[in-house]
Write an enzyme that holds these catalytic residues in place. Structure first.
Site, PDB file in Angstrom:
ATOM      1  N   SER A 125       0.834  -1.197   0.000  1.00 28.81           N
ATOM      2  CA  SER A 125       0.000   0.000   0.000  1.00 28.81           C
ATOM      3  C   SER A 125       0.869   1.247   0.000  1.00 28.81           C
ATOM      4  CB  SER A 125      -0.862  -0.011   1.261  1.00 28.81           C
ATOM      5  OG  SER A 125      -1.467   1.234   1.478  1.00 28.81           O
ATOM      6  N   TYR A 149      -2.201  -0.791  10.976  1.00 29.94           N
ATOM      7  CA  TYR A 149      -2.463  -1.366   9.651  1.00 29.94           C
ATOM      8  C   TYR A 149      -1.254  -1.146   8.740  1.00 29.94           C
ATOM      9  CZ  TYR A 149      -3.837  -1.662   4.818  1.00 29.94           C
ATOM     10  OH  TYR A 149      -3.842  -1.958   3.478  1.00 29.94           O
ATOM     11  N   LYS A 153       1.750  -3.785   7.032  1.00 35.62           N
ATOM     12  CA  LYS A 153       2.196  -3.865   5.628  1.00 35.62           C
ATOM     13  C   LYS A 153       3.710  -3.682   5.552  1.00 35.62           C
ATOM     14  CE  LYS A 153      -1.736  -4.536   3.645  1.00 35.62           C
ATOM     15  NZ  LYS A 153      -2.010  -5.815   2.987  1.00 35.62           N
TER      16      LYS A 153
HETATM   17  P1  NAD Z   1     -11.110  -6.821   1.129  1.00 34.29           P
HETATM   18  O1  NAD Z   1     -11.354  -6.783   2.585  1.00 34.29           O
HETATM   19  O2  NAD Z   1     -12.257  -6.626   0.216  1.00 34.29           O
HETATM   20  O3  NAD Z   1     -10.385  -8.196   0.745  1.00 34.29           O
HETATM   21  C1  NAD Z   1      -9.562  -8.892   1.636  1.00 34.29           C
HETATM   22  C2  NAD Z   1     -10.050 -10.328   1.691  1.00 34.29           C
HETATM   23  O4  NAD Z   1      -9.231 -11.067   2.596  1.00 34.29           O
HETATM   24  C3  NAD Z   1     -11.489 -10.441   2.196  1.00 34.29           C
HETATM   25  O5  NAD Z   1     -12.245 -11.220   1.283  1.00 34.29           O
HETATM   26  C4  NAD Z   1     -11.355 -11.139   3.550  1.00 34.29           C
HETATM   27  O6  NAD Z   1     -12.455 -11.963   3.840  1.00 34.29           O
HETATM   28  C5  NAD Z   1     -10.057 -11.911   3.357  1.00 34.29           C
HETATM   29  N1  NAD Z   1      -9.343 -12.207   4.614  1.00 34.29           N
HETATM   30  C6  NAD Z   1      -9.031 -11.360   5.618  1.00 34.29           C
HETATM   31  N2  NAD Z   1      -8.377 -12.014   6.593  1.00 34.29           N
HETATM   32  C7  NAD Z   1      -8.259 -13.300   6.190  1.00 34.29           C
HETATM   33  C8  NAD Z   1      -7.694 -14.467   6.758  1.00 34.29           C
HETATM   34  N3  NAD Z   1      -7.150 -14.451   7.977  1.00 34.29           N
HETATM   35  N4  NAD Z   1      -7.745 -15.632   6.066  1.00 34.29           N
HETATM   36  C9  NAD Z   1      -8.342 -15.680   4.858  1.00 34.29           C
HETATM   37  N5  NAD Z   1      -8.899 -14.617   4.265  1.00 34.29           N
HETATM   38  C10 NAD Z   1      -8.857 -13.439   4.921  1.00 34.29           C
HETATM   39  O7  NAD Z   1      -9.973  -5.751   0.813  1.00 34.29           O
HETATM   40  P2  NAD Z   1      -9.382  -5.255  -0.578  1.00 34.29           P
HETATM   41  O8  NAD Z   1      -9.684  -3.817  -0.695  1.00 34.29           O
HETATM   42  O9  NAD Z   1      -9.764  -6.166  -1.670  1.00 34.29           O
HETATM   43  O10 NAD Z   1      -7.837  -5.369  -0.242  1.00 34.29           O
HETATM   44  C11 NAD Z   1      -7.066  -6.502  -0.621  1.00 34.29           C
HETATM   45  C12 NAD Z   1      -5.669  -6.318  -0.071  1.00 34.29           C
HETATM   46  O11 NAD Z   1      -5.112  -5.117  -0.593  1.00 34.29           O
HETATM   47  C13 NAD Z   1      -5.595  -6.197   1.451  1.00 34.29           C
HETATM   48  O12 NAD Z   1      -4.435  -6.871   1.894  1.00 34.29           O
HETATM   49  C14 NAD Z   1      -5.455  -4.696   1.673  1.00 34.29           C
HETATM   50  O13 NAD Z   1      -4.761  -4.406   2.852  1.00 34.29           O
HETATM   51  C15 NAD Z   1      -4.639  -4.293   0.464  1.00 34.29           C
HETATM   52  N6  NAD Z   1      -4.821  -2.880   0.081  1.00 34.29           N
HETATM   53  C16 NAD Z   1      -6.081  -2.380  -0.099  1.00 34.29           C
HETATM   54  C17 NAD Z   1      -6.251  -1.035  -0.434  1.00 34.29           C
HETATM   55  C18 NAD Z   1      -7.624  -0.444  -0.582  1.00 34.29           C
HETATM   56  O14 NAD Z   1      -7.747   0.774  -0.483  1.00 34.29           O
HETATM   57  N7  NAD Z   1      -8.668  -1.229  -0.845  1.00 34.29           N
HETATM   58  C19 NAD Z   1      -5.124  -0.229  -0.617  1.00 34.29           C
HETATM   59  C20 NAD Z   1      -3.860  -0.776  -0.438  1.00 34.29           C
HETATM   60  C21 NAD Z   1      -3.732  -2.117  -0.080  1.00 34.29           C
HETATM   61  C1  WQD Z   2      -9.210   9.778   0.772  1.00 38.80           C
HETATM   62  C2  WQD Z   2      -9.399  11.276   0.999  1.00 38.80           C
HETATM   63  C3  WQD Z   2      -9.720  11.881   3.302  1.00 38.80           C
HETATM   64  C4  WQD Z   2     -13.576   9.845   3.782  1.00 38.80           C
HETATM   65  C5  WQD Z   2      -6.779   4.741   3.019  1.00 38.80           C
HETATM   66  C6  WQD Z   2      -5.748   4.017   3.839  1.00 38.80           C
HETATM   67  C7  WQD Z   2      -4.658   3.518   2.952  1.00 38.80           C
HETATM   68  C8  WQD Z   2      -5.227   2.694   1.798  1.00 38.80           C
HETATM   69  C9  WQD Z   2      -6.336   3.370   1.099  1.00 38.80           C
HETATM   70  C10 WQD Z   2      -5.168   0.372   2.313  1.00 38.80           C
HETATM   71  C11 WQD Z   2      -8.644  11.812   2.220  1.00 38.80           C
HETATM   72  C12 WQD Z   2     -10.957  12.181   2.488  1.00 38.80           C
HETATM   73  C13 WQD Z   2     -12.389  10.339   3.274  1.00 38.80           C
HETATM   74  C14 WQD Z   2     -14.629  10.757   4.116  1.00 38.80           C
HETATM   75  C15 WQD Z   2     -13.230  12.566   3.379  1.00 38.80           C
HETATM   76  N1  WQD Z   2      -5.792   1.463   2.255  1.00 38.80           N
HETATM   77  N2  WQD Z   2     -12.214  11.676   3.067  1.00 38.80           N
HETATM   78  N3  WQD Z   2     -14.397  12.079   3.885  1.00 38.80           N
HETATM   79  O1  WQD Z   2      -6.929   7.810   3.662  1.00 38.80           O
HETATM   80  O2  WQD Z   2      -5.966   8.027   1.325  1.00 38.80           O
HETATM   81  O3  WQD Z   2      -6.143   5.813   2.357  1.00 38.80           O
HETATM   82  O4  WQD Z   2      -7.302   3.832   2.042  1.00 38.80           O
HETATM   83  O5  WQD Z   2      -4.008   0.177   2.204  1.00 38.80           O
HETATM   84  O6  WQD Z   2      -3.811   2.765   3.748  1.00 38.80           O
HETATM   85  O7  WQD Z   2      -5.212   4.908   4.797  1.00 38.80           O
HETATM   86  O8  WQD Z   2      -8.204   6.948   1.636  1.00 38.80           O
HETATM   87  O9  WQD Z   2     -10.549   7.037   0.921  1.00 38.80           O
HETATM   88  O10 WQD Z   2     -10.020   7.091   3.391  1.00 38.80           O
HETATM   89  O11 WQD Z   2      -9.493   9.070   1.974  1.00 38.80           O
HETATM   90  O12 WQD Z   2     -13.079  13.776   3.189  1.00 38.80           O
HETATM   91  O13 WQD Z   2     -15.695  10.361   4.604  1.00 38.80           O
HETATM   92  O14 WQD Z   2     -10.788  11.513   1.269  1.00 38.80           O
HETATM   93  O15 WQD Z   2      -9.485  12.875   4.263  1.00 38.80           O
HETATM   94  O16 WQD Z   2      -8.204  13.103   1.891  1.00 38.80           O
HETATM   95  P1  WQD Z   2      -6.765   7.279   2.321  1.00 38.80           P
HETATM   96  P2  WQD Z   2      -9.649   7.480   2.008  1.00 38.80           P
END
Ligand code: NAD
Ligand code: WQD
Length: 339
Positions: A125, A149, A153
């Site tokens: 991330s 969190y 990572k």
């Molecule tokens: P998500 O929650 O939709 O998907 C994660 C999946 O992992 C879910 O289906 C959940 O049931 C499964 N899971 C969680 N813990 C588990 C375990 N112990 N055993 C088996 N399955 C498990 O999230 P996503 O948005 O699809 O994210 C996928 C990955 O990408 C995550 O690792 C997340 O941290 C990372 N990521 C997401 C974002 C984002 O903004 N969505 C950004 C950066 C990184």
């Molecule tokens: C985006 C912008 C908020 C909600 C997070 C995690 C990051 C990654 C992605 C997994 C910011 C603003 C948000 C609201 C708002 N996840 N905002 N009102 O914070 O960039 O990243 O998700 O890895 O680790 O920290 O994403 O969508 O929460 O926020 O004004 O109700 O929207 O302040 O500027 P962020 P976000």
């Protein structure tokens, strides 16, 4: 056909990635405990690709079950999405996050080692960059984190670096996602937060569909184009394609070591720019109020995405308008998500 273990494959990014890798001829085995997803997502992906998917309901904390799965299938690679991702919850329940994300990943790596599986694609991330010293963000920037969190990572990245150093034929591509939004163009799969959304786009779309009353814009006094926070929003289908490119890269390169790669568009969009793009492309109303800054937020964050282009031949294709249209198609067709 190359088999791929996809942990967390029922989730938001995983389900979209299944489509890309199946269409490219890979055979996924999905391993997910459904703690933050629905089995309906897998059924919908089956409808989109027109074939059945091998799904195992299992936890990455269950090493015995992992072993059983690895004994049954010969995997070329693991795409590891499984993990918990709510920043706020990680602050109040740090042990849950370190247990699930860090220990869970170590379990997967240990079982991979036992069975001689050498290719790993990790869901990292942009959060590992903390508050970056300048923009855009390059992979070479120093890393730091401000919440459990993000720390989980970062810890996993350190583990992967050490494993790659110790075992020269182990390959780990760490895909550092920026802000994924949007949905498959079918409108049948998408992001479905189980609680009130923490992230901006699902919040906007739930306001538009009438599930939430109004959006709070967290701060309008940042040093940005309009005072609101700037992020690098990337269409989840582009992100999914990045995973396919990473798989193909692993298939064509014997020794990559630890390879961190940004997946972003390289463009920043402010909160108000995103809200206005959503209103304009969908014709919906999105009432909002300006609220105080959210603790831990940074002003701006966007990628330099040259490395993904040079190494993987990957460039994000979809613009913000398309991200809004596709999000809305999913949200309006499924006002209550998969329920
Ligand atoms: P998500 O929650 O939709 O998907 C994660 C999946 O992992 C879910 O289906 C959940 O049931 C499964 N899971 C969680 N813990 C588990 C375990 N112990 N055993 C088996 N399955 C498990 O999230 P996503 O948005 O699809 O994210 C996928 C990955 O990408 C995550 O690792 C997340 O941290 C990372 N990521 C997401 C974002 C984002 O903004 N969505 C950004 C950066 C990184
Ligand atoms: C985006 C912008 C908020 C909600 C997070 C995690 C990051 C990654 C992605 C997994 C910011 C603003 C948000 C609201 C708002 N996840 N905002 N009102 O914070 O960039 O990243 O998700 O890895 O680790 O920290 O994403 O969508 O929460 O926020 O004004 O109700 O929207 O302040 O500027 P962020 P976000």
């Amino acid at each position: 056909m190359m088999k791929i273990l996809v942990t967390g494959g029922a989730g938001y990014i995983g389900s979209h990635t299944l489509i890309e890798i199946i269409n490219a001829g890979f055979e996924p085995v999905v391993y997910d405990n459904l703690s933050n997803s629905s089995p309906v997502a897998i059924e919908r992906v089956e409808q989109i690709v027109g074939q059945n998917i091998n799904f195992i309901k299992g936890d990455i904390l269950d090493k015995e079950l992992l072993r059983k799965v690895f004994a049954e299938h010969t995997f070329f690679a693991v795409i590891h999405f499984a993990g918990l991702k709510a920043v706020g919850e990680s602050v109040s329940k740090p042990l849950k996050y370190y247990q699930n994300n860090v220990i869970g990943t170590i379990n997967v790596l240990e079982v991979m080692k036992e069975f001689g599986v050498k290719n790993f694609i990790f869901s990292s991330s942009a959060t590992v960059y903390g508050n970056p010293r300048s923009l855009p963000i390059y992979e070479s920037f120093e890393r730091s984190c401000t919440n459990p969190y993000g720390q989980s990572k970062l810890m996993i990245e350190y583990v992967l670096e050490d494993v790659c150093r110790a075992q020269v034929d182990f390959n780990a591509i760490s895909l550092r996602y920026f802000n994924p939004i949007g949905a498959d163009e079918s409108g049948t799969i998408g992001e479905d937060p189980s609680d009130i959304p923490n992230n901006l786009m699902p919040y906007i779309s739930q306001v538009a569909v009438g599930r939430l009353e109004k959006l709070s814009v967290f701060g309008d006094d940042y040093d940005t184009i309009d005072g609101t926070g700037v992020r690098d929003y990337i269409h989840v289908v582009d992100l999914a394609k990045g995973h396919l490119k990473a798989l193909e890269y692993l298939a064509n390169h014997k020794q990559t070591g630890f390879l961190p790669i940004n997946l972003g568009t390289g463009h920043g969009t402010s909160v108000l720019q995103l809200v206005n793009a959503f209103i304009k492309t969908t014709g919906q109303k999105v009432p909002y109020v300006i609220a105080p800054r959210r603790v831990g937020d940074i002003a701006s964050c966007y990628a330099n995405a040259d490395k993904a282009k040079t190494l993987l031949g990957w460039v994000a294709q979809y613009d913000i308008e398309r991200m809004c249209i596709d999000t809305w198609r999913w949200q309006s067709n499924n006002p209550n998500g998969y329920n």
